[in-house]
Design a protein around this motif. Structure first.
Motif, PDB file in Angstrom:
ATOM      1  N   ASN A  79     -10.080  -9.642   0.321  1.00  0.00           N
ATOM      2  CA  ASN A  79      -8.931  -8.697   1.153  1.00  0.00           C
ATOM      3  C   ASN A  79      -8.496  -7.331   1.216  1.00  0.00           C
ATOM      4  OD1 ASN A  79      -9.029 -11.132   1.952  1.00  0.00           O
ATOM      5  ND2 ASN A  79      -7.188 -12.381   0.425  1.00  0.00           N
ATOM      6  N   GLN A  80      -8.557  -7.310  -0.043  1.00  0.00           N
ATOM      7  CA  GLN A  80      -8.472  -5.524  -0.010  1.00  0.00           C
ATOM      8  C   GLN A  80      -9.477  -5.184   1.008  1.00  0.00           C
ATOM      9  OE1 GLN A  80      -4.940  -4.791  -1.158  1.00  0.00           O
ATOM     10  NE2 GLN A  80      -5.980  -2.370  -0.937  1.00  0.00           N
ATOM     11  N   GLY A 104      -9.249  -2.591  -8.948  1.00  0.00           N
ATOM     12  CA  GLY A 104      -8.921  -2.108  -7.715  1.00  0.00           C
ATOM     13  C   GLY A 104      -9.202  -0.755  -6.727  1.00  0.00           C
ATOM     14  N   LEU A 157      -8.004  -8.456 -10.689  1.00  0.00           N
ATOM     15  CA  LEU A 157      -8.436  -9.214  -8.729  1.00  0.00           C
ATOM     16  C   LEU A 157      -9.088 -10.587  -8.439  1.00  0.00           C
ATOM     17  CD1 LEU A 157      -9.045  -5.662  -7.189  1.00  0.00           C
ATOM     18  CD2 LEU A 157      -6.475  -7.799  -7.379  1.00  0.00           C
ATOM     19  N   ILE A 197     -15.608  -2.841  -4.792  1.00  0.00           N
ATOM     20  CA  ILE A 197     -14.005  -2.450  -5.121  1.00  0.00           C
ATOM     21  C   ILE A 197     -14.048  -2.948  -6.108  1.00  0.00           C
ATOM     22  CG2 ILE A 197     -13.539  -4.647  -4.759  1.00  0.00           C
ATOM     23  CD1 ILE A 197     -10.074  -3.985  -3.800  1.00  0.00           C
ATOM     24  N   LYS A 228      -8.423 -11.732  -3.623  1.00  0.00           N
ATOM     25  CA  LYS A 228      -7.907 -10.676  -3.208  1.00  0.00           C
ATOM     26  C   LYS A 228      -8.543  -9.106  -3.468  1.00  0.00           C
ATOM     27  CE  LYS A 228      -3.364 -12.487  -5.517  1.00  0.00           C
ATOM     28  NZ  LYS A 228      -2.873 -12.263  -6.542  1.00  0.00           N
ATOM     29  N   ALA A 229      -9.226  -9.264  -3.787  1.00  0.00           N
ATOM     30  CA  ALA A 229     -10.632  -8.642  -3.604  1.00  0.00           C
ATOM     31  C   ALA A 229     -11.025  -7.843  -2.183  1.00  0.00           C
ATOM     32  CB  ALA A 229     -11.504  -8.069  -5.169  1.00  0.00           C
ATOM     33  N   LEU A 259      -9.354  -5.015   4.855  1.00  0.00           N
ATOM     34  CA  LEU A 259      -7.803  -4.161   5.499  1.00  0.00           C
ATOM     35  C   LEU A 259      -7.933  -3.434   4.999  1.00  0.00           C
ATOM     36  CD1 LEU A 259      -4.680  -6.566   3.946  1.00  0.00           C
ATOM     37  CD2 LEU A 259      -5.570  -5.843   6.223  1.00  0.00           C
ATOM     38  N   THR A 260      -8.604  -2.147   3.969  1.00  0.00           N
ATOM     39  CA  THR A 260      -9.207  -0.551   4.143  1.00  0.00           C
ATOM     40  C   THR A 260      -9.875  -0.660   4.986  1.00  0.00           C
ATOM     41  OG1 THR A 260      -8.694  -1.383   2.032  1.00  0.00           O
ATOM     42  CG2 THR A 260      -9.308   0.561   2.435  1.00  0.00           C
TER      43      THR A 260
END
Length: 294
Positions: A204-205, A167, A197, A162, A201-202, A208-209
């Motif tokens: 976590n993204q 993002g 980011l 990412i 947060k990166a 989640l994806t």
């Protein structure tokens, strides 16, 4: 791995950890370890604790590693460690072939050291403005292992990245890195762009994806596993429950408690073995600085 592949791997480890190569030829390498490599490979915790306490200049060890594997007779007759005395001091000489203790130790050190890395793409030589500066974007790359587990097990690997600037997620990030030449040192004429980011947060993204992707997969295997779990529970239920119901005499109370405990244990074992579950873990990750803005 043959001798050439072993040498390539060892040299990559030595160069990435900043070791000083004193002599190199196709058969062996003589190297003075960097402090980082010395801590990982020489098993000298008391020495390094002394260096850390006193702040003294460390004196790292020097090795000569031979890459040609010895014959079985040579392995049985020879001491795995020997010494070479030179004007600059004593050099430890060892064999570093596939399966040797030293190479296994380097594998483990590289695995531990490589769980989180920072790398930069090397710009092409002789191209671009020598007085200019190229923008680099930071990417968080991670190798995920997904396990589909029941009484059988299947694993899948996902190498995603990412962009910390935008993002954007690249689901083939590790394939992209395989085509690039990377270095742990910041190249000249390069400037790093600000991240949009945070690492938390990166990650976590990414998680989640990946979770959303896994949720729409084929879970027929889980339905089948749950059916097998219920069949096994029914089987032991038909065995234990009539036995427990028949133990009505007060003298059988102790025996009934033992059978009941064994019944609960078997239920727990079947539940652990057959219950379908999906596990997600991060094998390793890194910050990779690549040219451009994405």
């Amino acid at each position: 791995m043959n001798a050439k592949q072993v040498q390539k791997y060892v040299m990559g480890y030595l160069e990435s950890t900043g070791c000083l190569i004193l002599e190199k030829n196709p058969a062996y390498v003589t190297v003075k370890l960097s402090p980082e490599a010395d801590r990982a490979l020489t098993n000298r915790p008391y020495y390094w604790s002394f260096v850390d306490r006193t702040g003294s200049e460390p004196e790292t060890m020097t090795f000569r590693w031979t890459f040609e594997p010895p014959s079985m007779a040579e392995r049985a007759a020879a001491n795995p460690i020997s010494y070479i005395v030179t004007e600059s001091g004593r050099i430890v000489q060892e064999d570093a072939y596939y399966g040797s203790r030293r190479l296994l130790q380097i594998f483990e050190a590289a695995r531990q050291w490589g769980r989180c890395v920072t790398m930069f793409e090397e710009p092409p030589r002789g191209k671009g403005d020598p007085f200019g500066s190229r923008p680099y974007t930071a990417w968080l790359g991670a190798n995920f292992k997904v396990g589909y587990e029941c009484d059988m097990k299947r694993e899948e690997m996902y190498g995603w990245g990412i962009s910390l600037a935008t993002g954007v997620i690249n689901e083939k990030f590790m394939e992209t890195l395989a085509e690039k030449k990377l270095t742990p040192r910041l190249p000249s004429n390069v400037h790093l762009l600000r991240n949009g980011l945070s690492l938390r947060k990166a990650m976590n993204q990414l998680e989640l994806t990946l979770e959303r992707k896994l949720r729409v997969g084929d879970f027929t295997w889980a339905v089948d596993a749950e059916e097998r779990r219920q069949d096994e529970l029914d089987r032991i239920r038909h065995y234990y429950e009539p036995m427990l119901e028949a133990m009505t005499h007060p003298d059988q109370q102790t025996q009934k408690e033992a059978v009941s405990a064994r019944y609960e244990q078997r239920q727990a074992e079947i539940d652990w073995q057959y219950r379908p579950r999906v596990t997600l873990s991060v094998i390793n990750c890194g910050i990779f600085h690549l040219p451009g803005i994405e």
